[in-house]
Structures are given as C-alpha cells and as structure tokens.
Scaffold this motif. Structure first.
Motif, PDB file in Angstrom:
ATOM      1  N   ALA A  25     -35.449  83.395 -56.252  1.00 58.97           N
ATOM      2  CA  ALA A  25     -36.749  82.754 -56.403  1.00 58.97           C
ATOM      3  C   ALA A  25     -37.892  83.758 -56.432  1.00 58.97           C
ATOM      4  N   MET A  26     -37.719  84.905 -55.760  1.00 56.72           N
ATOM      5  CA  MET A  26     -38.796  85.879 -55.667  1.00 56.72           C
ATOM      6  C   MET A  26     -38.812  86.876 -56.824  1.00 56.72           C
ATOM      7  N   GLY A  27     -37.765  86.920 -57.618  1.00 56.12           N
ATOM      8  CA  GLY A  27     -37.773  87.856 -58.738  1.00 56.12           C
ATOM      9  C   GLY A  27     -36.394  88.383 -59.063  1.00 56.12           C
ATOM     10  N   ARG A  28     -36.369  89.509 -59.787  1.00 54.96           N
ATOM     11  CA  ARG A  28     -35.116  90.112 -60.225  1.00 54.96           C
ATOM     12  C   ARG A  28     -35.051  91.558 -59.741  1.00 54.96           C
ATOM     13  N   VAL A  29     -33.840  92.010 -59.432  1.00 55.75           N
ATOM     14  CA  VAL A  29     -33.633  93.376 -58.949  1.00 55.75           C
ATOM     15  C   VAL A  29     -32.667  94.085 -59.888  1.00 55.75           C
ATOM     16  N   TYR A  30     -33.052  95.285 -60.321  1.00 56.93           N
ATOM     17  CA  TYR A  30     -32.220  96.098 -61.197  1.00 56.93           C
ATOM     18  C   TYR A  30     -31.874  97.413 -60.515  1.00 56.93           C
ATOM     19  N   ARG A  31     -30.681  97.884 -60.775  1.00 53.20           N
ATOM     20  CA  ARG A  31     -30.357  99.263 -60.455  1.00 53.20           C
ATOM     21  C   ARG A  31     -30.910 100.111 -61.584  1.00 53.20           C
ATOM     22  N   ALA A  32     -31.469 101.257 -61.252  1.00 54.70           N
ATOM     23  CA  ALA A  32     -32.104 102.107 -62.262  1.00 54.70           C
ATOM     24  C   ALA A  32     -31.952 103.572 -61.888  1.00 54.70           C
ATOM     25  N   LYS A  33     -32.230 104.431 -62.865  1.00 56.86           N
ATOM     26  CA  LYS A  33     -32.217 105.873 -62.644  1.00 56.86           C
ATOM     27  C   LYS A  33     -33.633 106.408 -62.757  1.00 56.86           C
ATOM     28  N   ASP A  34     -33.994 107.265 -61.825  1.00 59.19           N
ATOM     29  CA  ASP A  34     -35.291 107.932 -61.860  1.00 59.19           C
ATOM     30  C   ASP A  34     -35.116 109.197 -62.699  1.00 59.19           C
ATOM     31  N   THR A  35     -35.549 109.153 -63.957  1.00 61.83           N
ATOM     32  CA  THR A  35     -35.318 110.282 -64.866  1.00 61.83           C
ATOM     33  C   THR A  35     -36.131 111.504 -64.475  1.00 61.83           C
ATOM     34  N   VAL A  36     -37.232 111.310 -63.759  1.00 60.78           N
ATOM     35  CA  VAL A  36     -38.049 112.446 -63.329  1.00 60.78           C
ATOM     36  C   VAL A  36     -37.347 113.233 -62.230  1.00 60.78           C
ATOM     37  N   LEU A  37     -36.586 112.534 -61.391  1.00 62.59           N
ATOM     38  CA  LEU A  37     -35.891 113.184 -60.270  1.00 62.59           C
ATOM     39  C   LEU A  37     -34.414 113.394 -60.582  1.00 62.59           C
ATOM     40  N   GLY A  38     -34.097 113.605 -61.838  1.00 58.78           N
ATOM     41  CA  GLY A  38     -32.736 113.980 -62.211  1.00 58.78           C
ATOM     42  C   GLY A  38     -31.711 112.874 -62.138  1.00 58.78           C
ATOM     43  N   GLY A  39     -32.149 111.640 -62.293  1.00 60.30           N
ATOM     44  CA  GLY A  39     -31.200 110.532 -62.316  1.00 60.30           C
ATOM     45  C   GLY A  39     -30.895 109.924 -60.967  1.00 60.30           C
ATOM     46  N   VAL A  40     -31.748 110.173 -59.968  1.00 62.04           N
ATOM     47  CA  VAL A  40     -31.560 109.556 -58.655  1.00 62.04           C
ATOM     48  C   VAL A  40     -31.558 108.033 -58.818  1.00 62.04           C
ATOM     49  N   VAL A  41     -30.592 107.369 -58.189  1.00 59.61           N
ATOM     50  CA  VAL A  41     -30.472 105.919 -58.314  1.00 59.61           C
ATOM     51  C   VAL A  41     -31.497 105.235 -57.411  1.00 59.61           C
ATOM     52  N   VAL A  42     -32.197 104.265 -57.986  1.00 60.40           N
ATOM     53  CA  VAL A  42     -33.183 103.487 -57.239  1.00 60.40           C
ATOM     54  C   VAL A  42     -32.964 102.011 -57.550  1.00 60.40           C
ATOM     55  N   ALA A  43     -33.639 101.165 -56.810  1.00 61.25           N
ATOM     56  CA  ALA A  43     -33.642  99.722 -57.088  1.00 61.25           C
ATOM     57  C   ALA A  43     -35.061  99.323 -57.456  1.00 61.25           C
ATOM     58  N   ILE A  44     -35.187  98.513 -58.496  1.00 60.20           N
ATOM     59  CA  ILE A  44     -36.512  98.084 -58.958  1.00 60.20           C
ATOM     60  C   ILE A  44     -36.583  96.569 -58.916  1.00 60.20           C
ATOM     61  N   LYS A  45     -37.596  96.084 -58.251  1.00 65.51           N
ATOM     62  CA  LYS A  45     -37.773  94.641 -58.113  1.00 65.51           C
ATOM     63  C   LYS A  45     -38.999  94.189 -58.899  1.00 65.51           C
ATOM     64  N   PHE A  46     -38.773  93.238 -59.815  1.00 71.21           N
ATOM     65  CA  PHE A  46     -39.859  92.605 -60.554  1.00 71.21           C
ATOM     66  C   PHE A  46     -40.162  91.274 -59.890  1.00 71.21           C
ATOM     67  N   LEU A  47     -41.431  91.039 -59.608  1.00 71.66           N
ATOM     68  CA  LEU A  47     -41.791  89.763 -59.012  1.00 71.66           C
ATOM     69  C   LEU A  47     -41.667  88.650 -60.040  1.00 71.66           C
ATOM     70  N   SER A  48     -41.234  87.493 -59.578  1.00 69.31           N
ATOM     71  CA  SER A  48     -41.065  86.343 -60.459  1.00 69.31           C
ATOM     72  C   SER A  48     -42.399  85.953 -61.076  1.00 69.31           C
ATOM     73  N   GLN A  49     -42.351  85.588 -62.359  1.00 71.33           N
ATOM     74  CA  GLN A  49     -43.574  85.157 -63.034  1.00 71.33           C
ATOM     75  C   GLN A  49     -44.150  83.904 -62.391  1.00 71.33           C
ATOM     76  N   ALA A  50     -43.270  83.130 -61.731  1.00 71.94           N
ATOM     77  CA  ALA A  50     -43.750  81.921 -61.070  1.00 71.94           C
ATOM     78  C   ALA A  50     -44.677  82.236 -59.902  1.00 71.94           C
ATOM     79  N   LEU A  51     -44.593  83.465 -59.384  1.00 71.42           N
ATOM     80  CA  LEU A  51     -45.427  83.863 -58.243  1.00 71.42           C
ATOM     81  C   LEU A  51     -46.720  84.550 -58.677  1.00 71.42           C
ATOM     82  N   LEU A  52     -46.882  84.734 -59.975  1.00 69.78           N
ATOM     83  CA  LEU A  52     -47.952  85.615 -60.432  1.00 69.78           C
ATOM     84  C   LEU A  52     -49.266  84.887 -60.663  1.00 69.78           C
ATOM     85  N   ASN A  53     -49.767  84.231 -59.627  1.00 68.40           N
ATOM     86  CA  ASN A  53     -51.139  83.725 -59.724  1.00 68.40           C
ATOM     87  C   ASN A  53     -52.090  84.893 -59.490  1.00 68.40           C
ATOM     88  N   GLN A  54     -53.343  84.661 -59.707  1.00 76.17           N
ATOM     89  CA  GLN A  54     -54.310  85.753 -59.634  1.00 76.17           C
ATOM     90  C   GLN A  54     -54.380  86.351 -58.241  1.00 76.17           C
TER      91      GLN A  54
END
Length: 511
Positions: A25-54
């Motif tokens: 309900a709060m959004g989506r989480v992706y595994r990702a690579k930080d290309t600036v830090l040589g491919g260090v694995v990170v997690a990226i969370k996008f907030l759900s569009q349903a939560l995006l009021n002003q």
C-alpha cells in the motif's frame, strides 16, 4: 517470462534498477545498483502515487533527511542514504540493502523462544527509543512516531559482530511530530496494529507506538493476535481495538507472569495506563533477562512465507556448476499435452537431477500471473480417511489489491501417484507453483516457492502411509465433497488471518 518495465532503468543518473522485491500500500521497493559506488547493492522505495497529495510531497524531503539522521543515530533503524524525485515526479528514497528475514516470516510457523524474544524486542525498543527521543533538525527537535509498527516492518539480519540483529523499516513514512507543529488528522497505519487513539484519528504520541509494540510482542510469543474483529473492515477493527479485551496467554506457553503483565500493560485501551516510555519497557525486559528463561511451547501456523525470503531445504538451489537449479528446471517445463488449455490446477512430481520436485501447475491469464508474483502464499492440508483416503492440498495466493486466488488440489491417497506426491512434499518440505499463461502454454511463465510447516510435512508422510494401508476404499467423490465443504467453512477464517497480518512488502529487502 514477463519482466518489470523498470528493469534496467537508470534513476537519477546513478541507480540502476533490478528486480521488484516488494510491493504494498505504501509503494514499491526495487533492488538496485549504485553505479557511482561501483555497483553497491541498495534498495529503492518509490512512494505510492495514491499517497502523493500535496502535503505528502511538501513533507517528503524533510522526512527523508530526518530518517537518514535517525539511521545514523541508531543501528536498529534501516539507514536512508539518498532521496529524490524521478522524472514522473514520484518521490523515492535509497536505503541500505539488507539480506535477512522479516519478523513476520520468522513467527509464521511458531512463536519465538523466550531468549530470542528478549533479544529481538530489546533491539526494536532501542530503535523506537531513538526515534521517540527525537532528532535535531533545523534548530528544532523532531520526535518521530512510527505509526506502523508490525512484524513485517522489522527485518532480522545476521551481523558478523553482534550476531542476530533486528532493524526497523519504514521510518521514511513515519509521522513527524515537530515542536510547536500541529498534526494532520490523516490516517496512516495497518488496522490490525493501530492504537485506539489512532483509529479515532486523535493526536498521537510515543504511547501509540507502544500499543502497536504490545500487539507485536503478543504475536511474537503466541503467533496469534490479541484481539480479532468480527470482520476485517475499518469498523470491525475500530471496535476490536477500542472495546475488545486482549485474549489472555495460554497457560501451556509457560511465560513469566512479569512478561505477560508487561504485554497486557502495553495493550491498555487508555494511553495513560500503558508504559509511558520505551525506557520503561527496556527496564522490564532487562529484569526478565536476569531471570531463568522458560521456553515457549512451539505452535504451528500455516500462513505461508512471502516470496524471496523462503529457503529450499537441504540447499538444493545451491547446485554444482553446469546443473540447473530447481527453479530453472521448472521454467523449462511445458504444459502437458494431455491437459486442456484452460484455467485449471493439477499436481505432479517432476523428475530432475536434483531429485523429485512436487509441483502445482496452474493456468491463468497473463495479467493475473503478473498480479500474483508478489502474493502472500498460504498452504494447508486436510486429510480424510473415510469413506475414501483423500488429501485436500490447499494453496492460496493473496494480495489486498487483487484478492484471493484459491488453488485447491485433491490427492487420492489410495493411488500410487497420490502417495508419491504426499511423500515428495513431506521430504522436500516445500513445493513449486508453476504459472502458465493461457495464450503461451508452451513454456512456464513464472515459478514461486511455497514452504510447508515442518509439522505438516510430518503429517503428510503419515497420511501417505495411512492411505496405503487403509482398508477403506470406495466413493472418492464423497470424500472430495466432504473436504470441499470443510474448505468453504475455512475460507473466511483464513482470509481474516491474512488480512490481519498482510505485509506491506514481501521478499528479501530493506524497506
């Protein structure tokens, strides 16, 4: 196999997205690579569009910054490393990627031992105390109330220094209590864990988190919920939290009276009657840690593990070079030519270099397969010896958004095939669900793994033996009809349990 359209996407000219590891309900989480830090694995969370009021957009940068500061202050909070807004104006934040198990996974099958409970609860309390004490920011003290404490927001990792370590997730969406600032009356949280005042839309303080902690502690010790509603609606949970008294602990658990009193105090309806700070709880836990420990009795829970956190028994996915894994073997499997191309479910045993693989094959629309890839998975087995030895193998795929998808399968335990399947399930302790698309039956589209409670695995072996030796035989359809009726009665109870403990995110992730 369908791939998420965001796979390989470069975010902020730095983070390359890989697979989707969680969605809720709060959004989506992706595994990702930080290309600036040589491919260090990170997690990226996008907030759900349903939560995006002003209001949410305006607060996001401040919340992400304070969350990052909190992660630096406490080792029991997942660290936020970066934040931003993508090209579609969707806020995201970048977190450390943690490979571990969520607490909800750990307690699905059995309660924690007392010693493990005391260790993990202490870690959780230390993280909460850091938040409640506050973070200095722009000349103000920001006291952070989490608002959504629950087992799925706790991840347990193996730390090389201290051993098992619990960390709290999702402070990035926490309600910030700023000095001299008024609170909004917006609702945020998970109904099963909300305090009475949160359900009423009242102003919250640290004692609301303490109530949620009390529910979670009860669940950690019993695998059950202290209060259950008459139905899973907002009104049902409102009544449960405000009017229903918590169920007392079962005597066979052998829990210390002091611990039971502490949990019940946290569950007090009036916040004035609860412990007034996390420090009070930590002091009680410390005293309990000095007393002889009585282990809690193991109880079985049949709620299935979320995807990606599940483990295959005997290390069978760790194959030698050149040998495909069980999942790879399953993905190469085709829909049998003797089966109709339509929405059906059937079971079989696949032979492989790694041994027998019990599988449940299901054909669905392609869209439905995509929707079910991150489902909560539940399994249960019902056995009937008379009038004919029959096993009902129940699998449920559930998401709050898409609802339940029931996959019942009957095994005739007088037949060699039924006995073989039952023993294969017992031996492996898990099974694969093979998804086939109606318009592409030539190749399996997706494979999920579903673990079996060890106690259920033992029963499957026994039932296979009973079926083989049973002298009752005949009328298999009658046994199916009886078991079908049992399932219909169970469905509402199963769904209520899943709705109560539904995780925001599933998989091996960090936020």
């Amino acid at each position: 196999m369908n791939r998420d359209p965001s796979y390989g996407r470069l975010l902020a000219n730095r983070y390359q997205l890989a697979e989707l590891v969680g969605e809720g309900a709060m959004g989506r989480v992706y595994r990702a690579k930080d290309t600036v830090l040589g491919g260090v694995v990170v997690a990226i969370k996008f907030l759900s569009q349903a939560l995006l009021n002003q209001n949410m957009r305006d607060r996001f940068e401040k919340e992400a910054t304070i969350s990052a500061l909190l992660g630096e202050k406490s080792n029991h909070v997942v660290r936020v490393k970066d934040y931003g807004v993508d090209e579609n104006n969707i806020p995201f934040y970048v977190m450390e990627y943690l490979s571990g198990e969520s607490l909800s996974d750990i307690i699905r099958y059995q309660p924690l031992s007392l010693s493990r409970f005391l260790i993990l609860t202490r870690h959780i309390c230390l993280g909460l105390e850091s938040a409640h004490q506050g973070i200095p920011f722009s000349g103000e003290l920001c006291r952070i109330i989490h608002r959504d404490i629950k087992p799925s927001n706790i991840i347990v990792i193996q730390d090389p220094t201290v051993g098992e370590l619990a960390k709290i997730l999702d402070f990035g969406i926490a309600k910030l209590i700023l000095a001299n600032a008024s609170q909004t009356q917006s609702f945020m949280g998970t109904l099963a864990y909300c305090s009475p005042e949160q359900m009423k839309g009242q102003q919250l303080d640290n004692r609301s988190d303490i109530y949620s902690l009390g529910i979670m502690m009860y669940e950690m010790l019993t695998t059950d919920m202290p209060v259950m509603p008459q139905n899973s609606s907002f009104g049902g949970w409102y009544q449960a939290h405000n009017e229903f008294q918590p169920e007392p602990f079962k005597s066979h658990l052998g829990l210390p009276n002091a611990l039971q009193n502490l949990v019940m105090a946290c569950l007090a309806k009036a916040k004035e009657d609860r412990p007034q700070s996390i420090r009070n709880i930590l002091q009680e836990l410390e005293e309990l840690n000095q007393t002889p420990k009585v282990p809690a009795t193991t109880q079985s829970s049949q709620v299935e593990n979320p995807p990606s956190t599940q483990k295959v028994n005997s290390g069978q996915e760790q194959t030698v070079k050149g040998t495909p894994s069980l999942t790879e073997i399953c993905l190469q499997h085709a829909w049998p030519k003797d089966k109709p191309v339509k929405k059906i479910v059937f079971a079989q045993v696949l032979q492989s270099p790694l041994g027998e693989i019990p599988v449940l094959s299901v054909m669905l629309d392609k869209t439905d397969i995509v929707n079910r890839m991150s489902s909560i998975r539940y399994n249960q087995f019902l056995f009937l010896n008379y009038p004919h030895p029959m096993l009902l193998w129940i699998t449920l795929l559930y998401t709050k958004k898409h609802g339940p998808r029931w996959l019942p399968c009957y095994l005739d335990l007088k037949s060699h095939k039924g006995q073989q399947l039952s023993r294969a399930l017992a031996s492996l302790g898990s099974y694969r669900i093979l998804f086939f698309a109606l318009d592409h039956p030539e190749r399996c589209q997706h494979v999920s793994t579903s673990n079996i409670d060890p106690q259920n695995a033992n029963m499957l072996e026994k039932w296979a033996g009973i079926g083989k030796s049973s002298k009752t035989s005949g009328y298999p359809q009658a046994s199916k009809e009886i078991l079908k009726g049992e399932l219909e009665q169970l469905k509402p109870k199963i769904l209520l349990k899943l709705e109560a403990v539904e995780t925001n995110f599933s998989g091996d992730f960090s936020g």
